[in-house]
Design a protein around this motif. Structure first.
Motif, PDB file in Angstrom:
ATOM      1  N   PHE A 254       0.898  -0.987   0.009  1.00  0.00           N
ATOM      2  CA  PHE A 254      -0.229   0.058   0.019  1.00  0.00           C
ATOM      3  C   PHE A 254       0.693   1.272   0.043  1.00  0.00           C
ATOM      4  N   VAL A 255       1.827   1.167   0.885  1.00  0.00           N
ATOM      5  CA  VAL A 255       2.917   2.365   0.946  1.00  0.00           C
ATOM      6  C   VAL A 255       3.511   2.619  -0.263  1.00  0.00           C
ATOM      7  N   ALA A 256       4.102   1.525  -1.014  1.00  0.00           N
ATOM      8  CA  ALA A 256       4.806   1.583  -2.186  1.00  0.00           C
ATOM      9  C   ALA A 256       3.956   2.078  -3.352  1.00  0.00           C
ATOM     10  N   MET A 257       2.658   1.921  -3.343  1.00  0.00           N
ATOM     11  CA  MET A 257       1.524   2.114  -4.509  1.00  0.00           C
ATOM     12  C   MET A 257       1.214   3.672  -4.322  1.00  0.00           C
ATOM     13  N   VAL A 258       1.075   3.941  -2.859  1.00  0.00           N
ATOM     14  CA  VAL A 258       0.647   5.352  -2.669  1.00  0.00           C
ATOM     15  C   VAL A 258       1.848   6.254  -3.059  1.00  0.00           C
ATOM     16  N   ALA A 259       3.045   5.945  -2.659  1.00  0.00           N
ATOM     17  CA  ALA A 259       4.310   6.686  -2.891  1.00  0.00           C
ATOM     18  C   ALA A 259       4.352   6.807  -4.577  1.00  0.00           C
ATOM     19  N   MET A 260       4.315   5.688  -5.416  1.00  0.00           N
ATOM     20  CA  MET A 260       4.685   5.944  -6.777  1.00  0.00           C
ATOM     21  C   MET A 260       3.437   6.635  -7.128  1.00  0.00           C
ATOM     22  N   THR A 261       2.075   6.598  -6.795  1.00  0.00           N
ATOM     23  CA  THR A 261       1.112   7.431  -7.374  1.00  0.00           C
ATOM     24  C   THR A 261       1.271   8.883  -7.195  1.00  0.00           C
ATOM     25  N   ILE A 262       1.830   9.325  -5.767  1.00  0.00           N
ATOM     26  CA  ILE A 262       2.221  10.727  -5.637  1.00  0.00           C
ATOM     27  C   ILE A 262       3.321  10.968  -6.536  1.00  0.00           C
ATOM     28  N   ALA A 263       4.315  10.167  -6.569  1.00  0.00           N
ATOM     29  CA  ALA A 263       5.449  10.740  -7.560  1.00  0.00           C
ATOM     30  C   ALA A 263       5.011  10.803  -8.935  1.00  0.00           C
ATOM     31  N   ARG A 264       3.956  10.211  -9.361  1.00  0.00           N
ATOM     32  CA  ARG A 264       3.593  10.201 -10.605  1.00  0.00           C
ATOM     33  C   ARG A 264       3.056  11.671 -11.032  1.00  0.00           C
ATOM     34  N   TYR A 265       2.078  11.961 -10.073  1.00  0.00           N
ATOM     35  CA  TYR A 265       1.304  13.346 -10.494  1.00  0.00           C
ATOM     36  C   TYR A 265       2.252  14.633  -9.725  1.00  0.00           C
ATOM     37  N   ALA A 266       3.465  14.263  -8.968  1.00  0.00           N
ATOM     38  CA  ALA A 266       4.355  15.304  -8.553  1.00  0.00           C
ATOM     39  C   ALA A 266       5.179  15.612 -10.018  1.00  0.00           C
ATOM     40  N   MET A 267       5.573  14.513 -10.633  1.00  0.00           N
ATOM     41  CA  MET A 267       6.563  14.668 -11.990  1.00  0.00           C
ATOM     42  C   MET A 267       5.771  15.174 -13.137  1.00  0.00           C
ATOM     43  N   PHE A 268       4.258  14.559 -13.178  1.00  0.00           N
ATOM     44  CA  PHE A 268       3.545  15.251 -14.472  1.00  0.00           C
ATOM     45  C   PHE A 268       2.242  15.739 -13.901  1.00  0.00           C
ATOM     46  N   PRO A 269       2.179  16.812 -13.287  1.00  0.00           N
ATOM     47  CA  PRO A 269       0.990  17.410 -12.794  1.00  0.00           C
ATOM     48  C   PRO A 269      -0.044  17.679 -13.648  1.00  0.00           C
ATOM     49  N   GLN A 270       0.060  17.675 -14.897  1.00  0.00           N
ATOM     50  CA  GLN A 270      -0.846  17.968 -15.792  1.00  0.00           C
ATOM     51  C   GLN A 270      -1.843  16.784 -15.841  1.00  0.00           C
TER      52      GLN A 270
END
Length: 398
Positions: free
Chosen positions: A4-20
């Motif tokens: 769960f933590v890994a998936m949430v971290a990847m999701t946050i990183a995705r939208y931080a890297m590609f906010p559009q």
């Protein structure tokens, strides 16, 4: 918890890297609904802390119980946010048509049902520590359960109307037919837990003038919750049988992450079945529950193996919100100067043909080859991965 933590971290990183991508996702009429899965996943961790950590292994003592209770309040807030915020988006931002509607609409409201059941589990652990805290947790869990079930009934009324007028969904959405079992199974199980808590905690001697202080109120509420839980189980059968027939006759839908939507609804419905069998001491219902459990275990094993196989090649990852923005993603890839030398055709060999997906005409010149390459990247990169970044409208093509 690690997953769960890994998936949430990847999701946050995705939208931080590609906010559009966030804006595209939140306005997508289907993909945005899956945000409700986050509080549902968190609720399973809370349940594990109580059932496994506290009750089975006796870890952390009372501190672990109160930590889980605090985490539950956070999960309840996320669930209510999913209920009302995403529903607001569905009303104000999304475009819907009755023929294309599906049971996926339940995803934003089911988190409240799951949180209500999780709250009842936490309250059961609080009974031995503080009766007042346990009663507060029980009342809060009842509120969450009521909100989730009522909103689920509203949506299922629309969904049933859609089934009557337009039949079952197409093969691609056939798996979603089982989603109504989620609020019925989880809600019924939660009602049984809350009924047991009311029997233990009521009447409340500290408030003799309130309805909670009336003699026998605990047993009355337990009987009421049992009746409603049994009704939800019966309604679940009404949805389960047609859903099974529809899935077996609609053709085999392509495998993807939506297949995991079979596990949770049928799993909690099985849990309700077994719990009802225990309550009324029915061997027949216990046998039905055992059959359900065996079928779900087989489905879980098959889906897990298929998921791991597709995970290795990346075919299982798909962001629907990017499907309508391929050119912007290609422009972004070019803007970031990603190395494409291994895919770039040699301009000196103008007669070389580049394989292209779909109905693209084979190119014959160097310029056509570059256009074909862009289209090929559009198909393979945007539609099959998560890392294409869109560019705001009006950005000139390079």
């Amino acid at each position: 918890m690690v997953l769960f933590v890994a998936m949430v971290a990847m999701t946050i990183a995705r939208y931080a890297m590609f906010p559009q991508i966030w804006k595209l996702m939140i306005h997508h009429p289907v993909q945005s609904l899956f945000l409700g899965c986050i509080p549902m996943a968190l609720a399973t961790i809370i349940n594990g802390l109580i059932i496994e950590g506290h009750q089975r292994w006796n870890l952390g003592g009372n501190g672990l119980v109160y930590a889980a209770w605090g985490l539950w309040w956070f999960d309840a807030a996320l669930s209510l946010l999913s209920n009302f915020a995403i529903f607001h988006l569905m009303v104000t931002r999304h475009t819907h048509e009755l023929p294309t509607s599906s049971a996926v609409w339940l995803l934003p409201v089911v988190p409240s049902v799951v949180a209500g059941t999780s709250g009842a589990i936490v309250a059961g652990a609080l009974v031995e520590i503080s009766a007042s805290h346990a009663l507060l947790a029980t009342m809060a869990a009842s509120f969450m359960l009521a909100v989730g079930l009522l909103m689920s009934f509203f949506i299922l009324a629309i969904y049933t109307h859609r089934l009557l007028l337009h039949g079952f969904p197409s093969a691609g959405l056939a798996v979603s037919i089982f989603l109504p079992l989620g609020p019925f199974g989880q809600g019924g199980y939660g009602l049984l837990l809350i009924g047991d808590l009311f029997k233990k905690l009521l009447p409340q001697s500290t408030s003799p003038d309130s309805i909670l202080g009336e003699p026998g109120i605990g047993m009355v509420l337990q009987a009421i919750t049992f009746v409603f839980a049994f009704m939800l189980w019966v309604i679940g059968i009404w949805f389960l049988i047609p859903a099974t027939v529809a899935l077996s006759t609609s053709g085999r839908p392509p495998f993807g992450l939506p297949y995991w939507g079979l596990i949770f609804p049928t799993g909690v419905y099985t849990l309700l079945t077994i719990q009802l069998g225990t309550k009324i001491n029915s061997t027949f219902i216990h046998v039905i529950g055992s059959i359900y459990a065996l079928v779900i275990f087989c489905m879980f094993a098959v889906i897990s193996v298929k998921t791991i196989k597709q995970l290795r090649v990346g075919n299982i990852f798909h962001a629907p919100c990017l499907d309508d923005h391929p050119l912007a993603a290609i422009n972004s890839i070019r803007r970031n100067d990603i190395e494409l030398s291994d895919r770039t055709p040699n301009v000196d060999t103008a007669t070389t043909t580049v394989a292209t997906p779909g109905d693209f005409t084979p190119p014959t010149t160097a310029g056509d080859q570059e256009d074909a390459l862009a289209r090929e990247l559009e198909f393979e990169t945007v539609k099959r991965t998560w890392w294409g970044r869109p560019v705001p409208e009006g950005t000139p093509e390079e």
